[in-house]
Motif scaffolding. Structure first.
Motif, PDB file in Angstrom:
ATOM      1  N   GLU A  65       0.938  -1.337  -0.061  1.00  0.00           N
ATOM      2  CA  GLU A  65       0.053  -0.011   0.072  1.00  0.00           C
ATOM      3  C   GLU A  65       0.967   1.258   0.024  1.00  0.00           C
ATOM      4  O   GLU A  65       0.907   2.089   0.882  1.00  0.00           O
ATOM      5  N   PHE A  67       2.424   4.918  -1.386  1.00  0.00           N
ATOM      6  CA  PHE A  67       1.566   6.409  -1.703  1.00  0.00           C
ATOM      7  C   PHE A  67       1.052   6.500  -3.010  1.00  0.00           C
ATOM      8  O   PHE A  67      -0.128   7.162  -3.115  1.00  0.00           O
ATOM      9  N   ARG A  69      -0.404   4.200  -4.825  1.00  0.00           N
ATOM     10  CA  ARG A  69      -1.582   3.372  -4.878  1.00  0.00           C
ATOM     11  C   ARG A  69      -2.584   3.950  -4.015  1.00  0.00           C
ATOM     12  O   ARG A  69      -3.841   4.067  -4.352  1.00  0.00           O
ATOM     13  N   LYS A  70      -2.508   4.518  -2.771  1.00  0.00           N
ATOM     14  CA  LYS A  70      -3.232   5.502  -1.950  1.00  0.00           C
ATOM     15  C   LYS A  70      -3.750   6.560  -2.618  1.00  0.00           C
ATOM     16  O   LYS A  70      -5.002   6.793  -2.457  1.00  0.00           O
ATOM     17  N   TYR A  71      -2.697   6.919  -3.478  1.00  0.00           N
ATOM     18  CA  TYR A  71      -3.215   8.535  -4.380  1.00  0.00           C
ATOM     19  C   TYR A  71      -4.323   7.982  -5.195  1.00  0.00           C
ATOM     20  O   TYR A  71      -5.461   9.108  -5.454  1.00  0.00           O
ATOM     21  N   ARG A  73      -6.193   5.339  -5.548  1.00  0.00           N
ATOM     22  CA  ARG A  73      -7.504   4.431  -5.142  1.00  0.00           C
ATOM     23  C   ARG A  73      -8.937   5.029  -5.155  1.00  0.00           C
ATOM     24  O   ARG A  73      -9.663   4.415  -5.766  1.00  0.00           O
TER      25      ARG A  73
END
Length: 93
Positions: A65, A67, A69-71, A73
């Motif tokens: 996870e 940054f 992928r978090k951005y 999502r």
């Protein structure tokens, strides 16, 4: 002989090819360094390899996870949303 090969490959038409290959090599190098340095499943030192299979789910979750992928999502999977909506939105007709 050497100058003819230099003249053949160092023309302005070949620069985009060099750029594309350079970017691909850069991405591969980045991924290699990332995996060697912070991947929890890659163990370079002898003590880590001797430990066997570790059940470190928290560390694996932290690795997967990242940054980027978090951005992305909760974003729409579009590269140019304004152009896509211009051509696909029926209310704009």
């Amino acid at each position: 002989m050497a100058s003819s090969s230099v003249n053949r490959w160092l023309r302005p038409e070949v620069y985009p090819l060099f750029a594309a290959v350079g970017v691909a090599i850069g991405i591969c190098g980045f991924q290699l360094v990332r995996n060697i340095c912070i991947n929890p499943e890659v163990r370079v030192n002898k003590e880590g390899r001797a430990a066997g299979v570790l059940e470190n789910f928290a560390e694996g979750q932290k690795y997967s996870e990242h940054f980027v992928r978090k951005y992305v999502r909760n974003r729409a999977p579009e590269i140019m949303p304004s152009i896509n909506s211009f051509f696909t939105d029926p209310s704009r007709s």
